[in-house]
Write an enzyme that holds these catalytic residues in place. Structure first.
Site, PDB file in Angstrom:
ATOM      1  N   HIS A 101       2.424   8.100  -1.700  1.00 51.64           N
ATOM      2  CA  HIS A 101       2.213   6.842  -2.403  1.00 51.64           C
ATOM      3  C   HIS A 101       1.252   6.020  -1.553  1.00 51.64           C
ATOM      4  O   HIS A 101       1.547   5.712  -0.397  1.00 51.64           O
ATOM      5  CB  HIS A 101       3.535   6.107  -2.615  1.00 51.64           C
ATOM      6  CG  HIS A 101       4.436   6.784  -3.610  1.00 51.64           C
ATOM      7  ND1 HIS A 101       5.811   6.771  -3.504  1.00 51.64           N
ATOM      8  CD2 HIS A 101       4.149   7.497  -4.721  1.00 51.64           C
ATOM      9  CE1 HIS A 101       6.329   7.445  -4.515  1.00 51.64           C
ATOM     10  NE2 HIS A 101       5.341   7.892  -5.267  1.00 51.64           N
ATOM     11  N   GLU A 144       2.387   3.116   0.698  1.00 54.51           N
ATOM     12  CA  GLU A 144       3.427   3.357   1.700  1.00 54.51           C
ATOM     13  C   GLU A 144       2.755   4.004   2.896  1.00 54.51           C
ATOM     14  O   GLU A 144       2.530   5.212   2.936  1.00 54.51           O
ATOM     15  CB  GLU A 144       4.533   4.226   1.100  1.00 54.51           C
ATOM     16  CG  GLU A 144       5.219   3.531  -0.078  1.00 54.51           C
ATOM     17  CD  GLU A 144       6.153   4.428  -0.867  1.00 54.51           C
ATOM     18  OE1 GLU A 144       6.470   5.538  -0.378  1.00 54.51           O
ATOM     19  OE2 GLU A 144       6.577   4.027  -1.966  1.00 54.51           O
ATOM     20  N   HIS A 193       7.657   8.301   3.216  1.00 58.18           N
ATOM     21  CA  HIS A 193       7.556   7.209   2.250  1.00 58.18           C
ATOM     22  C   HIS A 193       7.983   5.897   2.915  1.00 58.18           C
ATOM     23  O   HIS A 193       8.284   5.870   4.114  1.00 58.18           O
ATOM     24  CB  HIS A 193       8.433   7.504   1.031  1.00 58.18           C
ATOM     25  CG  HIS A 193       7.923   8.626   0.189  1.00 58.18           C
ATOM     26  ND1 HIS A 193       7.336   8.433  -1.036  1.00 58.18           N
ATOM     27  CD2 HIS A 193       7.905   9.976   0.398  1.00 58.18           C
ATOM     28  CE1 HIS A 193       6.981   9.598  -1.552  1.00 58.18           C
ATOM     29  NE2 HIS A 193       7.320  10.559  -0.701  1.00 58.18           N
ATOM     30  N   GLU A 235      12.243   8.129   4.410  1.00 59.22           N
ATOM     31  CA  GLU A 235      11.910   6.732   4.109  1.00 59.22           C
ATOM     32  C   GLU A 235      11.931   5.969   5.432  1.00 59.22           C
ATOM     33  O   GLU A 235      12.946   5.932   6.124  1.00 59.22           O
ATOM     34  CB  GLU A 235      12.917   6.140   3.135  1.00 59.22           C
ATOM     35  CG  GLU A 235      12.982   6.840   1.785  1.00 59.22           C
ATOM     36  CD  GLU A 235      11.895   6.378   0.828  1.00 59.22           C
ATOM     37  OE1 GLU A 235      11.249   5.353   1.133  1.00 59.22           O
ATOM     38  OE2 GLU A 235      11.704   7.028  -0.215  1.00 59.22           O
TER      39      GLU A 235
END
Length: 672
Positions: free
Chosen positions: A257, A260, A400, A493
């Protein structure tokens, strides 16, 4: 009478003048030869050695040059007004100090060649080739072609032809500087600049890193983005570019993404760290690289990053923090087609759910349904799928932002309405071990006091979670890795802020550095081996099955395999069409840090129809089918080329050179 005397004097004077003129070297005019007049052209003055009088070349190891120079400039003034000298005058700023003064001095050796005893000496080709190898990436980083006048074959000569080293004086200075450094007792260490980079700067860093560590690193492109940007990978191995028998392969992917960005930065820093620490003799890093083939793709979505970076920079208003947070959560997430790349992979999880009660069905190497190719496939997705299929990856992580957790497959919930629900794979225990490896090594991720962002509800306190239990979605990359290949991938993440402030990058690196290293080392857990026939030849595509885990892996080109497993007792079977099965019982100790060696020898046998049925799922096609109708070729490549044509803008430095010089120096422009 007086008039006659004056006339006679005039005639005598003119005769005398004519004699003087006739005695001088006559000037050759057109028609002289026709009228029988003979003349002799004056010989041109021979070129001589002259002093170097150009400011940006006054530190060369010699003091005399000659005109015309190697490029044909007839005078110092002509050379000084040319675009070549203009480039040398600004090259330090253009390349941010990189490769200077090497480039400048190399250019000066062509513009102002060395002159001795009224003879021009040409610079050495070997010096030019060394500088070009180490510095070409710096020009590529600013989208500039390698200067034509630094063509090593054209303007430089070999040692046998009597050349000189134009960097001779520079090397003396560097040796003196190194001697003074050696007298200090400062411990050598890795230096990393913790700042954001443009896409061009990122690629420059990767290529520079590979050039600094050519014995263990190389770069390669797996494809291009919608807007034509390279999807550049850097590889680390003791034999880069080659799959070695029994050496496991792993990958890191960042910036899927585009907004990110911490993962992208961490992977850029990691490449510099691995190269530098290997050269400094760090035994841990040397052992890792000497036994593992590591592939790092810092940015899977460079187009999205470019948009996100521009928007964040444009909203950099301390009094408008709410606007900053909004933009960082939305703009640049998708690619240039506004496709979410983590929803763009084939939905093989739904296929696995629909066929899980089939007698011979397994959750591995599921073919891509033909229908997938009739939807819009992003070029970035296409490139990564081909990459994943071409290399026998064992382990992977993609990075991410937006939460602080490691999630693992499945991402798509098995709930009939796809609501959040714990949806484990057959390798649930292995995935939990892999996820905990990263979370536990992270500075704060697995702690009870870890900051949780709460963007998708509660995720627990141990730092890991099943993806579908967190939130459900189809078409994710980690599910595709698991169901289509041997590779086990998790999603990391990295924190609540998707686009953290630059001053927070150092903290992000410190929090994740140990986890990044430990995760790579964990690829050596489980078992590995070679499946051979009775003649000792490796069997490609043989299946390795573990009792109780309905998910097989297959052997690579030369019959080698890697199977990540948890500690305990396992029954492992090797099989292949046309061979008998072989079975072994193994025990993996809890503290075992290296993969156990388990080889198999299969004997030839008659293929049984029911066994052969195991290798193909009815109505699903075969694993080898990849874009069978060239659908991607039909629309994606055309759209990619159209976008590239629309963006044929000149680089940022072009206007300076085109304005400063009469004729535009098109030789500075790269031709891809």
């Amino acid at each position: 009478m007086e008039f006659m005397r004056r006339k006679m004097k005039t005639i005598v004077f003119l005769n005398a003048l004519g004699t003087v003129i006739w005695c001088a070297s006559p000037r050759c005019d057109p028609g002289d030869e026709f009228f029988g007049r003979f003349c002799k052209e004056p010989e041109p003055e021979k070129p001589k050695c002259v002093d170097i009088m150009m400011n940006y070349c006054d530190d060369m190891s010699y003091t005399h040059t000659m005109f015309p120079n190697i490029l044909g400039h007839r005078t110092r003034e002509e050379a000084e007004l040319g675009p070549e000298y203009l480039l040398l005058s600004v090259v330090h700023n253009l390349l941010n100090g990189e490769c200077t003064p090497d480039i400048r001095m190399l250019g000066c050796s062509v513009l102002l060649p060395r002159c001795e005893k009224e003879k021009v000496l040409k610079p050495c080709r070997s010096t030019c080739e060394a500088v070009r190898k180490n510095c070409r990436h710096a020009f590529e980083g600013i989208e500039m072609a390698w200067p034509y006048f630094l063509d090593c074959d054209r303007f430089f000569v070999s040692d046998q032809e009597g050349c000189y080293d134009p960097l001779e004086g520079l090397r003396v200075t560097q040796e003196e500087d190194q001697a003074s450094i050696d007298n200090t007792f400062e411990e050598p260490h890795t230096v990393i600049q913790f700042s954001y980079q443009s896409n061009a700067q990122m690629n420059s860093i990767l290529k520079k890193t590979a050039a600094r560590c050519p014995e263990i690193a190389t770069t390669y492109s797996i494809g291009r983005s919608v807007e034509g940007k390279d999807l550049l990978v850097i590889e680390f191995s003791n034999n880069p570019g080659v799959h070695e028998l029994l050496e496991p392969e792993m990958k890191y992917i960042g910036n899927m993404h585009g907004n990110e960005v911490l993962g992208r930065q961490l992977l850029i820093y990691l490449t510099q760290y691995l190269c530098s620490e290997y050269l400094l003799g760090n035994q841990r890093i040397q052992s890792l690289i000497n036994t593992t083939r590591i592939h790092i793709l810092p940015s899977m979505n460079p187009d999205g990053y470019e948009l996100a970076a521009a928007e964040v920079q444009g909203t950099n208003d301390p009094e408008n923090e709410e606007a900053q947070n909004y933009y960082s959560w939305t703009l640049g997430r998708g690619n240039a087609q506004n496709i979410d790349l983590n929803r763009n992979f084939p939905d093989l999880t739904a296929v696995a759910y629909s066929r899980r009660r089939h007698r011979h069905f397994r959750s591995d190497h599921i073919p891509i349904p033909d229908s997938y190719w009739f939807d819009k496939v992003a070029p970035e997705t296409y490139a990564v799928m081909k990459w994943i299929r071409s290399i026998p990856f064992v382990l992977s992580a993609n990075f991410h932002g937006g939460e602080l957790v490691v999630s693992y497959p499945y991402d798509l919930s098995k709930h009939p309405l796809e609501e959040k629900m714990f949806s484990p794979t057959p390798d649930e225990q292995v995935f939990k071990q892999i996820a905990r490896t990263y979370a536990d090594a992270h500075a704060t991720m697995s702690g009870n006091n870890s900051e949780r962002c709460g963007n998708f509800g509660s995720i627990g306190q141990d730092g890991i979670i099943n993806g579908a239990k967190w939130y459900s979605f189809a078409g994710g990359m980690q599910d595709f890795n698991y169901l289509h290949t041997n590779c086990l991938e998790v999603t990391v993440e990295l924190g609540c802020d998707k686009f953290p402030a630059e001053e927070e990058l150092y903290t992000g690196w410190q929090d994740n550095k140990e986890a990044l290293l430990t995760f790579m080392e964990s690829v050596h857990r489980g078992i590995k081996g070679i499946v051979k026939d009775a003649d000792g030849n490796g069997i490609k595509g043989a299946r390795i099955s573990v009792r109780g885990i309905r998910h097989d892996i297959t052997t690579a080109e030369n019959g080698d395999y890697w199977r990540m497993l948890t500690a305990g007792i396992h029954i492992v079977t090797a099989s292949a069409p046309g061979y008998t099965r072989a079975m072994k019982k193994i025990h993996l100790p809890a503290r075992m840090q290296k993969a156990g060696r388990v080889d198999f020898v299969l004997q030839k046998a008659v293929v049984e129809p029911d066994i052969e049925e195991d290798y193909n799922i009815p109505s699903m096609g075969t694993y080898e089918r990849f874009d069978p109708y060239n659908q991607f070729e039909r629309y994606a490549i055309r759209e990619q080329n159209q976008n590239r044509e629309e963006r044929q803008e000149k680089p940022w430095w072009w206007s300076y050179f085109s304005r400063a010089h009469g004729s535009a120096p098109t030789w500075l422009l790269r031709i891809d």
